[in-house]
Design a protein around this motif. Sequence first.
Motif, PDB file in Angstrom:
ATOM      1  N   ALA A 387      44.881  -4.402  -2.316  1.00 48.87           N
ATOM      2  CA  ALA A 387      43.603  -3.829  -2.738  1.00 48.87           C
ATOM      3  C   ALA A 387      42.714  -4.889  -3.379  1.00 48.87           C
ATOM      4  O   ALA A 387      41.505  -4.947  -3.129  1.00 48.87           O
ATOM      5  CB  ALA A 387      43.849  -2.680  -3.714  1.00 48.87           C
ATOM      6  N   TYR A 388      43.296  -5.709  -4.201  1.00 53.22           N
ATOM      7  CA  TYR A 388      42.543  -6.733  -4.930  1.00 53.22           C
ATOM      8  C   TYR A 388      41.865  -7.710  -3.969  1.00 53.22           C
ATOM      9  O   TYR A 388      40.702  -8.081  -4.141  1.00 53.22           O
ATOM     10  CB  TYR A 388      43.494  -7.486  -5.868  1.00 53.22           C
ATOM     11  CG  TYR A 388      42.844  -8.554  -6.709  1.00 53.22           C
ATOM     12  CD1 TYR A 388      42.092  -8.212  -7.835  1.00 53.22           C
ATOM     13  CD2 TYR A 388      43.005  -9.888  -6.400  1.00 53.22           C
ATOM     14  CE1 TYR A 388      41.514  -9.192  -8.622  1.00 53.22           C
ATOM     15  CE2 TYR A 388      42.433 -10.883  -7.175  1.00 53.22           C
ATOM     16  CZ  TYR A 388      41.681 -10.528  -8.299  1.00 53.22           C
ATOM     17  OH  TYR A 388      41.101 -11.503  -9.069  1.00 53.22           O
ATOM     18  N   ASN A 417      43.564   0.704   0.608  1.00 52.40           N
ATOM     19  CA  ASN A 417      42.192   1.121   0.891  1.00 52.40           C
ATOM     20  C   ASN A 417      41.792   2.307   0.014  1.00 52.40           C
ATOM     21  O   ASN A 417      40.657   2.379  -0.483  1.00 52.40           O
ATOM     22  CB  ASN A 417      42.059   1.482   2.372  1.00 52.40           C
ATOM     23  CG  ASN A 417      42.133   0.258   3.276  1.00 52.40           C
ATOM     24  OD1 ASN A 417      41.870  -0.857   2.838  1.00 52.40           O
ATOM     25  ND2 ASN A 417      42.502   0.474   4.532  1.00 52.40           N
ATOM     26  N   GLU A 418      42.712   3.257  -0.157  1.00 51.72           N
ATOM     27  CA  GLU A 418      42.427   4.398  -1.028  1.00 51.72           C
ATOM     28  C   GLU A 418      42.228   3.944  -2.467  1.00 51.72           C
ATOM     29  O   GLU A 418      41.347   4.455  -3.174  1.00 51.72           O
ATOM     30  CB  GLU A 418      43.569   5.407  -0.951  1.00 51.72           C
ATOM     31  CG  GLU A 418      43.677   6.126   0.382  1.00 51.72           C
ATOM     32  CD  GLU A 418      44.831   7.106   0.414  1.00 51.72           C
ATOM     33  OE1 GLU A 418      45.558   7.212  -0.605  1.00 51.72           O
ATOM     34  OE2 GLU A 418      45.026   7.759   1.461  1.00 51.72           O
ATOM     35  N   ARG A 419      43.028   2.981  -2.885  1.00 50.31           N
ATOM     36  CA  ARG A 419      42.904   2.478  -4.253  1.00 50.31           C
ATOM     37  C   ARG A 419      41.551   1.795  -4.454  1.00 50.31           C
ATOM     38  O   ARG A 419      40.901   1.986  -5.477  1.00 50.31           O
ATOM     39  CB  ARG A 419      44.046   1.512  -4.543  1.00 50.31           C
ATOM     40  CG  ARG A 419      43.984   0.874  -5.926  1.00 50.31           C
ATOM     41  CD  ARG A 419      45.261   0.159  -6.239  1.00 50.31           C
ATOM     42  NE  ARG A 419      45.198  -0.493  -7.549  1.00 50.31           N
ATOM     43  CZ  ARG A 419      46.253  -0.796  -8.275  1.00 50.31           C
ATOM     44  NH1 ARG A 419      47.465  -0.493  -7.842  1.00 50.31           N
ATOM     45  NH2 ARG A 419      46.124  -1.393  -9.435  1.00 50.31           N
ATOM     46  N   ARG A 420      41.133   0.997  -3.477  1.00 55.51           N
ATOM     47  CA  ARG A 420      39.846   0.322  -3.586  1.00 55.51           C
ATOM     48  C   ARG A 420      38.702   1.337  -3.624  1.00 55.51           C
ATOM     49  O   ARG A 420      37.766   1.217  -4.416  1.00 55.51           O
ATOM     50  CB  ARG A 420      39.640  -0.633  -2.410  1.00 55.51           C
ATOM     51  CG  ARG A 420      40.415  -1.928  -2.523  1.00 55.51           C
ATOM     52  CD  ARG A 420      40.121  -2.838  -1.338  1.00 55.51           C
ATOM     53  NE  ARG A 420      38.701  -3.187  -1.264  1.00 55.51           N
ATOM     54  CZ  ARG A 420      38.141  -4.159  -1.964  1.00 55.51           C
ATOM     55  NH1 ARG A 420      38.872  -4.891  -2.801  1.00 55.51           N
ATOM     56  NH2 ARG A 420      36.854  -4.424  -1.833  1.00 55.51           N
ATOM     57  N   ASP A 481      44.499  -9.675 -12.812  1.00 57.90           N
ATOM     58  CA  ASP A 481      43.681  -8.510 -12.582  1.00 57.90           C
ATOM     59  C   ASP A 481      44.388  -7.425 -11.793  1.00 57.90           C
ATOM     60  O   ASP A 481      44.068  -6.245 -11.901  1.00 57.90           O
ATOM     61  CB  ASP A 481      42.384  -8.909 -11.837  1.00 57.90           C
ATOM     62  CG  ASP A 481      41.435  -9.664 -12.756  1.00 57.90           C
ATOM     63  OD1 ASP A 481      40.476 -10.250 -12.227  1.00 57.90           O
ATOM     64  OD2 ASP A 481      41.642  -9.638 -13.980  1.00 57.90           O
ATOM     65  N   PHE A 482      45.318  -7.774 -10.935  1.00 56.15           N
ATOM     66  CA  PHE A 482      45.965  -6.753 -10.121  1.00 56.15           C
ATOM     67  C   PHE A 482      47.428  -6.564 -10.501  1.00 56.15           C
ATOM     68  O   PHE A 482      48.132  -5.764  -9.908  1.00 56.15           O
ATOM     69  CB  PHE A 482      45.858  -7.073  -8.624  1.00 56.15           C
ATOM     70  CG  PHE A 482      46.692  -8.233  -8.163  1.00 56.15           C
ATOM     71  CD1 PHE A 482      48.008  -8.072  -7.815  1.00 56.15           C
ATOM     72  CD2 PHE A 482      46.139  -9.505  -8.086  1.00 56.15           C
ATOM     73  CE1 PHE A 482      48.766  -9.125  -7.380  1.00 56.15           C
ATOM     74  CE2 PHE A 482      46.898 -10.565  -7.648  1.00 56.15           C
ATOM     75  CZ  PHE A 482      48.225 -10.383  -7.302  1.00 56.15           C
ATOM     76  N   MET A 483      47.922  -7.295 -11.495  1.00 54.47           N
ATOM     77  CA  MET A 483      49.335  -7.178 -11.858  1.00 54.47           C
ATOM     78  C   MET A 483      49.506  -6.136 -12.960  1.00 54.47           C
ATOM     79  O   MET A 483      48.620  -5.910 -13.750  1.00 54.47           O
ATOM     80  CB  MET A 483      49.882  -8.532 -12.327  1.00 54.47           C
ATOM     81  CG  MET A 483      50.026  -9.512 -11.174  1.00 54.47           C
ATOM     82  SD  MET A 483      50.912 -11.002 -11.659  1.00 54.47           S
ATOM     83  CE  MET A 483      49.706 -11.771 -12.709  1.00 54.47           C
TER      84      MET A 483
END
Length: 483
Positions: A387-388, A417-420, A481-483
């Motif tokens: 996502a990131y 994609n849903e997360r974004r 940022d994504f962890m």
Amino acid sequence: MVDWTEKYRPSTLSAVRGNDKARDALAEWAEAWDDHREAVVVHGSPGVGKTSAAHALASDMGWETVELNASDQRTADVIERFAGRASKNTTLVGATGGDGGGRQLVILDEADNIHGNYDRGGASALTRVVKDADQPIVLIANDYYDMSRGLRNACREIEFRDVSARSIVPVLRDICRREGIEFEADALDRIAEVNDGDLRSAVNDLQAAAEDGRRLTVDDVATGDRDRGLDVFPFLDAVLKEESAEEAIQSAYRVDETPDDLTKWVAENAPKVYEGAELARAYDALADADRWLGRVRASQEYGYWRYATDALAGGVAAARDGSKGGWTRFSRPQFWPSSDSTADEVVRTVAERGGFSMATARREVLPFLAAMTHHCKPRDLTVAMAAYYDFDAEAVSFVTGSGETTNKVAGIVEDANERRASEMEEHSGAFGGTRDEGIDDGDDAAATAAPESTADPEGDDGNGEPDGEADDDEGQAGLSDFM
């Protein structure tokens, strides 16, 4: 034990065997360089003496040498900074009128390895460098036609052909005499025949066959014969599964790859065989190999390659608790220099998202991502990564090593994609309705530039640095940022 290929590297062009015509052409190019000022491409199969001839030429001409490797210096800015600077340099010898006329021979090895989007602008930059050089340049290549047409057209061309067995035998005979080794003529003939075309391999075979005694027989050659066709995958089996440390080192010399490349192969595939304490010890050995490779890059002293080979092969084999059975699907290093479009796009995406160079993305960040998300585990972290960076299935497959068409990868991309979409919807309201809530025009701009969720009441950027100053660890902040 000293590597005989280094110990007996020719120090003058007259000692270069098996390519008299090419050797003479190289000498003529150098002697007339002030008249034509062209670079030259010396190309041919591995082990035929291309790099040795370039160094011998510099010795004959009284020129200093600067050696660079195109697989390390690949992008336009790096090539222009290193090769360009070297090609413009005026030496102290030249300033004082030394015998070399102030010349400095720039030797660029693996010039045929600059291609694809990894090296965006690299080939064009190198072409500019050779056209504008104030110093003689020798480009070393295995495959002449892997180089760009523009670069080929900007240089003269000299081909080094495979060294015949008839030319190899006198070299082996001379080494035996200098080492005080008695030999049977048939033994040297056999080594030369097995290695027909590759002088370097023949010298390695001679050293392997003669190291246990002072007399070399045909039987010694038969038992010490080096399989020139040993591929990197059997080498990985030998190091990671089967052979002792000593045997693994010998296998490393049977593969036509540099220690730098072999280190990448072993590092990529060790987790497929080792685990736990074994894997930790293996990576300790690989770290030691990398330190020696760093010394090679810093000093251009290729004798250190021997110690890197000991660590990447012998050290990793010694880390193993016994032998390993079964079949393992080994794969090439994920960040192997190539023109693969997916690899290129992943590197570029990570570099742009993190705000650092392509080199940093390829060599430092991508291995970190691959280790964290190997085979899409843990899944949540893999989804967050996808996502990131807005990765598609090809990119997720490339980074994680999972099959692109598997349901696992497809599900991760769908969830990413849903997360974004969810995050975009959530953050889209962060900038709306501020005027109605009593924020004046002046504060409205500030609110847009810095959402409330990222405001820092302490007056710094959250990493101990005053606002507006760059973090030293910018890349790691991006990963967090994504962890």
